[in-house]
Design a protein around this motif. Sequence first.
Motif, PDB file in Angstrom:
ATOM      1  N   PRO A 276       4.848  -0.302  -4.392  1.00  0.00           N
ATOM      2  CA  PRO A 276       4.735  -1.432  -5.317  1.00  0.00           C
ATOM      3  C   PRO A 276       5.367  -1.091  -6.665  1.00  0.00           C
TER       4      PRO A 276
ATOM      5  N   ASN B 269       2.854  -1.139 -12.622  1.00  0.00           N
ATOM      6  CA  ASN B 269       1.980  -2.123 -13.273  1.00  0.00           C
ATOM      7  C   ASN B 269       1.597  -3.313 -12.393  1.00  0.00           C
TER       8      ASN B 269
ATOM      9  N   VAL C  21      -0.820  -3.633 -10.085  1.00  0.00           N
ATOM     10  CA  VAL C  21      -2.276  -3.826 -10.077  1.00  0.00           C
ATOM     11  C   VAL C  21      -2.736  -4.368 -11.425  1.00  0.00           C
ATOM     12  N   ARG C  22      -2.244  -3.774 -12.493  1.00  0.00           N
ATOM     13  CA  ARG C  22      -2.614  -4.227 -13.838  1.00  0.00           C
ATOM     14  C   ARG C  22      -2.226  -5.690 -14.039  1.00  0.00           C
TER      15      ARG C  22
ATOM     16  N   TRP D 152     -11.551  -5.659  -6.597  1.00  0.00           N
ATOM     17  CA  TRP D 152     -10.334  -5.195  -5.932  1.00  0.00           C
ATOM     18  C   TRP D 152     -10.723  -4.423  -4.686  1.00  0.00           C
TER      19      TRP D 152
ATOM     20  N   SER E  87      -9.901  -1.743  -2.407  1.00  0.00           N
ATOM     21  CA  SER E  87      -9.042  -0.573  -2.282  1.00  0.00           C
ATOM     22  C   SER E  87      -8.972  -0.224  -0.807  1.00  0.00           C
TER      23      SER E  87
ATOM     24  N   ASN F  77      -1.836   4.690   1.893  1.00  0.00           N
ATOM     25  CA  ASN F  77      -1.230   3.360   1.899  1.00  0.00           C
ATOM     26  C   ASN F  77      -0.526   3.123   3.225  1.00  0.00           C
TER      27      ASN F  77
ATOM     28  N   ILE G  24      -3.540  -1.814  -1.118  1.00  0.00           N
ATOM     29  CA  ILE G  24      -3.125  -0.636  -1.873  1.00  0.00           C
ATOM     30  C   ILE G  24      -4.357   0.108  -2.351  1.00  0.00           C
TER      31      ILE G  24
ATOM     32  N   LEU H  65      -6.691   2.608  -4.480  1.00  0.00           N
ATOM     33  CA  LEU H  65      -6.771   2.956  -5.895  1.00  0.00           C
ATOM     34  C   LEU H  65      -7.122   4.429  -6.094  1.00  0.00           C
TER      35      LEU H  65
ATOM     36  N   ASP I 218      -2.106   6.321  -9.439  1.00  0.00           N
ATOM     37  CA  ASP I 218      -1.546   5.537 -10.551  1.00  0.00           C
ATOM     38  C   ASP I 218      -2.097   4.120 -10.595  1.00  0.00           C
ATOM     39  N   ASP I 219      -2.245   3.481  -9.420  1.00  0.00           N
ATOM     40  CA  ASP I 219      -2.797   2.125  -9.380  1.00  0.00           C
ATOM     41  C   ASP I 219      -4.255   2.106  -9.823  1.00  0.00           C
TER      42      ASP I 219
ATOM     43  N   GLN J  86      -4.385   2.376 -13.550  1.00  0.00           N
ATOM     44  CA  GLN J  86      -4.086   1.075 -14.165  1.00  0.00           C
ATOM     45  C   GLN J  86      -5.320   0.176 -14.164  1.00  0.00           C
TER      46      GLN J  86
END
Length: 174
Positions: free
Chosen positions: A111, A114, A116-117, A134, A136, A141, A147, A149, A158-159, A162
């Motif tokens: 993805p 940013n 998810v953000r 959300w 997870s 993945n 996706i 978390l 990283d997700d 965010q």
Amino acid sequence: MRDYNRASNFRNRALAYDAFTTYPTLTSSNQQLPNIAITLINGTSSVRGYVDLPLDYVNIHWYLGPVGTFNSLYEELTTLQEQVDVLSFITGKPIITTETGALFSSLGGFPPPNLVRNIISFFHTILLFRYVIWKSGPFTNGDGQPIALADKNGVLNDDGIQFRDYINNYFDNV
């Protein structure tokens, strides 16, 4: 007057990327109009039933299709907003989601940064949802899975960072 192109365009945006074998285009010769009509009637009846139920919210589950299977994040979120507006209008109740996420696809690659953000921000600032959970995915993945978390040890990726940072920046008591 009926606008079949507009209806088909909305359906194409609103349905899951793999649903097209079930719902053919409105102009195709292989369509099963009675089945589509029954689905629409049942769905409309169900949504109207929420009006009289003693519920504080109407809950939806929404997923962004795998990266590479949709035209743009803007288009996907615009379609989501249309769906939320219609549900809220018909039921007179606020909408929440106890299950949302973005699906992963190795075909589309990872993805964008940013993602998810941006999705969480949309639920919070544009749709004004009071509850967003959300989903997870499994800790890796995999194709068609939400996706993740965090990894299997609970370490945020990283997700996940965010998501955490967005929550920490906008909500004092989290």
